[in-house]
Design a protein around this motif. Structure first.
Motif, short mmCIF file in Angstrom:
data_model
loop_
_atom_site.label_atom_id
_atom_site.label_comp_id
_atom_site.label_asym_id
_atom_site.label_seq_id
_atom_site.Cartn_x
_atom_site.Cartn_y
_atom_site.Cartn_z
N VAL A 86 2.08 1.58 6.20
CA VAL A 86 2.25 1.05 4.85
C VAL A 86 2.22 2.18 3.83
CG1 VAL A 86 1.29 -0.49 3.11
CG2 VAL A 86 1.21 -1.15 5.51
N ILE A 87 1.30 3.11 3.99
CA ILE A 87 1.18 4.23 3.05
C ILE A 87 2.45 5.06 3.02
CG2 ILE A 87 -0.04 6.41 2.61
CD1 ILE A 87 -2.55 5.07 3.77
N ILE A 88 2.98 5.39 4.19
CA ILE A 88 4.21 6.19 4.28
C ILE A 88 5.38 5.43 3.67
CG2 ILE A 88 5.89 7.23 5.85
CD1 ILE A 88 3.57 7.83 7.74
N SER A 89 5.48 4.16 3.97
CA SER A 89 6.61 3.37 3.48
C SER A 89 6.64 3.31 1.96
CB SER A 89 6.54 1.95 4.06
OG SER A 89 6.60 1.97 5.46
N VAL A 90 5.52 2.93 1.35
CA VAL A 90 5.49 2.77 -0.10
C VAL A 90 5.57 4.12 -0.80
CG1 VAL A 90 4.15 1.89 -2.04
CG2 VAL A 90 4.19 0.62 0.12
N SER A 91 4.91 5.14 -0.24
CA SER A 91 4.89 6.46 -0.88
C SER A 91 6.26 7.13 -0.83
CB SER A 91 3.86 7.36 -0.21
OG SER A 91 2.57 6.82 -0.30
#
Length: 346
Positions: free
Chosen positions: A54-59
């Motif tokens: 989730v962190i990689i996707s949104v960032s």
């Protein structure tokens, strides 16, 4: 979060050999220990991997840089840190019933544990408020819930739990008036404990669980009622157009079912995971701490599962996350073309 009560066992290994008052290691067989380590490692890996995705996707993807997704990003960061920084040490403590990392780090670990667990719950509450305005007041949603408001929500979700947790542990507010009980029933050398007296147990449970949980229940209840009402209104309005009635009826029905399912999962997982632990947190001081420590540990890890399921509940059910994950797995993260832009358009 969790605490252990050292109980007298016959002739077992000590956490600190040749030291009077040492905690006693758990006397489980190697097969039981191995099974516990495997299970807890799976929980840790699932928590870390899911929230990191989730962190990689949104960032990384600019198409996902929206106020709501920033709130989801912050929550995923909280749950990632809980899985990466807290759970591994909790795993060793739970299996061995010993703490090998020193008293100072015990206080830090306990504070961070309480802080991140509480912060995760705070994020869930703010996400429910965000979804309330999105569903119930869509015309003014962007003016009421903008980036500045989201940043304030994120700030509160981090700072308040941090002040509460570190203040509670380092100022020993949880021990006030119960120091004798703690040293008589709980404390032993080589352990790391979270102890709540009657007052701190009630206050902690209210602050970390019951108040945020009540907010979630009330808000999501209103969302569910209004979503049903809107779906019925749309269906009734579209029934005047006979050609499109059947298609619109299916769309409204599917949306209503999806909303009900998502809200049920959100509230159900939250209450299921955390209610046993916080119920015992309040109850244990009034029962003279007679609740078995192994049961407390089981409730702690059951609560941790909330952070494991958060990516599933709040991200995996969203189409944008599945699309972003697909790009990451296919190695198309840095691809810049019209097809990638179209991929995020719903």
């Amino acid at each position: 979060m969790g605490f252990h009560i050292s109980e007298p066992f016959e002739s077992v290994q000590l956490c600190c050999e040749s030291i009077n008052g040492s905690c006693i290691k758990n006397s489980w067989s190697m097969s039981i220990r191995f099974s516990m380590y495997i299970f807890m490692l799976c929980v840790i890996l699932a928590t870390v991997a899911g929230n990191l995705a989730v962190i990689i996707s949104v960032s990384h993807f600019k198409q996902l840089h929206t106020p709501t997704n920033f709130l989801i990003l912050s929550m995923a960061t909280v749950d990632f840190l809980l899985g990466f920084c807290v759970m591994p040490y909790s795993m060793i403590r739970s299996v061995e019933n010993c703490w090998y990392f020193g008293e100072v780090f015990c206080k830090i670990h306990t504070s961070v544990d309480i802080m991140l667990s509480t912060a995760s719950i705070f994020h869930l509450s703010f996400i429910s408020i965000d979804r309330y305005y999105a569903v119930c007041d869509p015309l003014r949603y962007k003016t009421k819930i903008n980036t500045s408001v989201i940043l304030i929500m994120i700030f509160i979700s981090w700072i308040f739990p941090a002040l509460f947790a570190f203040g509670l542990v380092f100022f020993q507010l949880n021990l006030l008036g119960a120091e004798e009980t703690f040293h008589k029933l709980i404390y032993c050398v080589g352990g790391c404990f979270v102890f709540f007296n009657e007052t701190s147990g009630v206050v902690t449970s209210m602050f970390s669980f019951y108040i945020p949980g009540f907010v979630m229940l009330v808000v999501y209840g209103k969302i569910y009622i209004i979503a049903q009402r809107q779906a019925r209104s749309i269906t009734a309005a579209m029934s005047q157009i006979q050609i499109r009635f059947e298609l619109q009826h299916r769309i409204s029905h599917n949306r209503e079912r999806k909303a009900a399912k998502t809200l049920g999962i959100v509230v159900g997982v939250f209450l299921l995971c955390w209610s046993p632990f916080f119920f015992c947190t309040i109850l244990s001081p009034f029962m003279n701490y007679t609740i078995p420590p192994i049961l407390i540990d089981a409730m702690v890890w059951f609560g941790y599962l909330n952070s494991t399921f958060n990516p599933i509940v709040y991200a995996y059910f969203y189409l944008w996350f599945r699309k972003a994950l697909k790009l990451i797995l296919l190695g198309r993260v840095f691809q810049q073309d019209s097809s990638r832009t179209q991929l995020f358009m719903e």
